[in-house]
Scaffold this motif. Structure first.
Motif, PDB file in Angstrom:
ATOM      1  N   UNK A  27       0.835  -1.209   0.000  1.00  0.00           N
ATOM      2  CA  UNK A  27       0.000   0.000   0.000  1.00  0.00           C
ATOM      3  C   UNK A  27       0.867   1.256   0.000  1.00  0.00           C
ATOM      4  N   UNK A  28       1.879   1.319   0.863  1.00  0.00           N
ATOM      5  CA  UNK A  28       2.734   2.513   0.905  1.00  0.00           C
ATOM      6  C   UNK A  28       3.581   2.657  -0.360  1.00  0.00           C
ATOM      7  N   UNK A  29       4.060   1.567  -0.918  1.00  0.00           N
ATOM      8  CA  UNK A  29       4.822   1.629  -2.169  1.00  0.00           C
ATOM      9  C   UNK A  29       3.923   2.116  -3.310  1.00  0.00           C
ATOM     10  N   UNK A  30       2.688   1.638  -3.367  1.00  0.00           N
ATOM     11  CA  UNK A  30       1.740   2.063  -4.406  1.00  0.00           C
ATOM     12  C   UNK A  30       1.400   3.546  -4.265  1.00  0.00           C
ATOM     13  N   UNK A  31       1.226   3.998  -3.032  1.00  0.00           N
ATOM     14  CA  UNK A  31       0.922   5.414  -2.796  1.00  0.00           C
ATOM     15  C   UNK A  31       2.096   6.290  -3.243  1.00  0.00           C
ATOM     16  N   UNK A  37       4.001   9.336 -10.433  1.00  0.00           N
ATOM     17  CA  UNK A  37       3.451   9.179 -11.784  1.00  0.00           C
ATOM     18  C   UNK A  37       2.398  10.239 -12.101  1.00  0.00           C
ATOM     19  N   UNK A  38       1.576  10.604 -11.140  1.00  0.00           N
ATOM     20  CA  UNK A  38       0.473  11.547 -11.404  1.00  0.00           C
ATOM     21  C   UNK A  38       0.838  12.988 -11.106  1.00  0.00           C
ATOM     22  N   UNK A  39       2.112  13.292 -10.875  1.00  0.00           N
ATOM     23  CA  UNK A  39       2.568  14.653 -10.586  1.00  0.00           C
ATOM     24  C   UNK A  39       1.785  15.262  -9.418  1.00  0.00           C
ATOM     25  N   UNK A  40       1.718  14.530  -8.341  1.00  0.00           N
ATOM     26  CA  UNK A  40       0.988  14.991  -7.167  1.00  0.00           C
ATOM     27  C   UNK A  40       1.561  16.317  -6.669  1.00  0.00           C
ATOM     28  N   UNK A  41       0.702  17.217  -6.250  1.00  0.00           N
ATOM     29  CA  UNK A  41       1.033  18.568  -5.767  1.00  0.00           C
ATOM     30  C   UNK A  41       1.513  19.507  -6.865  1.00  0.00           C
ATOM     31  N   UNK A  42       1.525  19.071  -8.108  1.00  0.00           N
ATOM     32  CA  UNK A  42       1.909  19.951  -9.216  1.00  0.00           C
ATOM     33  C   UNK A  42       0.621  20.447  -9.846  1.00  0.00           C
ATOM     34  N   UNK A  96      -5.151  22.741 -12.911  1.00  0.00           N
ATOM     35  CA  UNK A  96      -5.031  21.504 -13.690  1.00  0.00           C
ATOM     36  C   UNK A  96      -3.571  21.064 -13.680  1.00  0.00           C
ATOM     37  N   UNK A  97      -3.326  19.870 -14.178  1.00  0.00           N
ATOM     38  CA  UNK A  97      -1.961  19.359 -14.308  1.00  0.00           C
ATOM     39  C   UNK A  97      -1.443  19.673 -15.700  1.00  0.00           C
ATOM     40  N   UNK A  98      -0.123  19.550 -15.894  1.00  0.00           N
ATOM     41  CA  UNK A  98       0.473  19.852 -17.187  1.00  0.00           C
ATOM     42  C   UNK A  98      -0.075  18.935 -18.274  1.00  0.00           C
ATOM     43  N   UNK A  99      -0.042  19.426 -19.500  1.00  0.00           N
ATOM     44  CA  UNK A  99      -0.493  18.715 -20.697  1.00  0.00           C
ATOM     45  C   UNK A  99      -2.004  18.468 -20.709  1.00  0.00           C
ATOM     46  N   UNK A 100      -2.741  19.172 -19.874  1.00  0.00           N
ATOM     47  CA  UNK A 100      -4.200  19.049 -19.842  1.00  0.00           C
ATOM     48  C   UNK A 100      -4.794  19.833 -21.007  1.00  0.00           C
ATOM     49  N   UNK A 101      -5.904  19.370 -21.565  1.00  0.00           N
ATOM     50  CA  UNK A 101      -6.589  20.089 -22.649  1.00  0.00           C
ATOM     51  C   UNK A 101      -7.606  21.054 -22.066  1.00  0.00           C
TER      52      UNK A 101
END
Length: 185
Positions: A27-31, A37-42, A96-101
């Motif tokens: 669970x902690x490794x997945x988090x 991967x999802x650019x969290x906090x960006x 939004x996150x980068x590369x969003x339309x």
């Protein structure tokens, strides 16, 4: 009885502890992996693109590492410049996150055209109602021609040109009525 002894044994408790530890580790490794991967906090704040042309929008969004897609053009709005942005999704100020339309709705270059229908023989009131329902405005100074019917439509004019059935004029145009004066034969 041997199953109950196994549940009370030390081996069973060790196996349960290993399973719980393994599950927590996964669970902690997945988090942690999802955060990378999802650019969290960006986050990037979406700019206000209303009343801007496509070239301006493209330049602004490229600088922010965002892209755009034109999804529609709305009804013509004279308070916005031609071919400019009327609506955007997500709205200005959202994050939004980068590369969003960013999805855009544009203002057309002019009003859509309305096809003229034959109004000959209708009363002034009927013709006025029908023209307004079509999105046209009726002029306040009708032209009168010699005719037996008073206030009966005998034609339409747009910019001093006679309109025939099937002609097209822009939405919201002012159309002048040609009416009978009631004194003809």
């Amino acid at each position: 009885m041997s199953f109950i002894k196994f549940l009370k044994s030390r081996t069973f408790f060790i196996q349960v502890a290993i399973a719980v530890f393994g599950l927590l580790l996964i669970v902690f490794a997945l988090k942690y992996w999802l955060g990378i991967v999802t650019n969290h906090n960006q986050k990037i704040q979406v700019p206000d693109l209303q009343k801007r042309t496509i070239t301006e929008v493209e330049e602004i969004l490229n600088n922010l590492d965002l892209s755009y897609k034109i999804i529609d053009s709305a009804s013509y709005n004279p308070s916005y410049p031609k071919k400019s942005v009327i609506e955007q999704t997500p709205s200005a100020g959202d994050f939004v996150k980068e590369k969003r339309k960013i999805y855009l709705t544009l203002n057309p270059s002019k009003y859509r055209d309305v096809t003229i229908v034959s109004l000959d023989g209708k009363t002034k009131r009927q013709a006025t109602s029908q023209l307004r329902a079509m999105g046209l405005n009726v002029g306040v100074n009708p032209t009168y021609v010699s005719d037996i019917g008073k206030d009966v439509v005998r034609g339409l004019r747009y910019k001093n040109k006679i309109l025939n059935s099937g002609d097209k004029v822009p939405l919201n145009s002012i159309v002048e009525l040609v009416l009978g004066d009631g004194n003809g034969r």
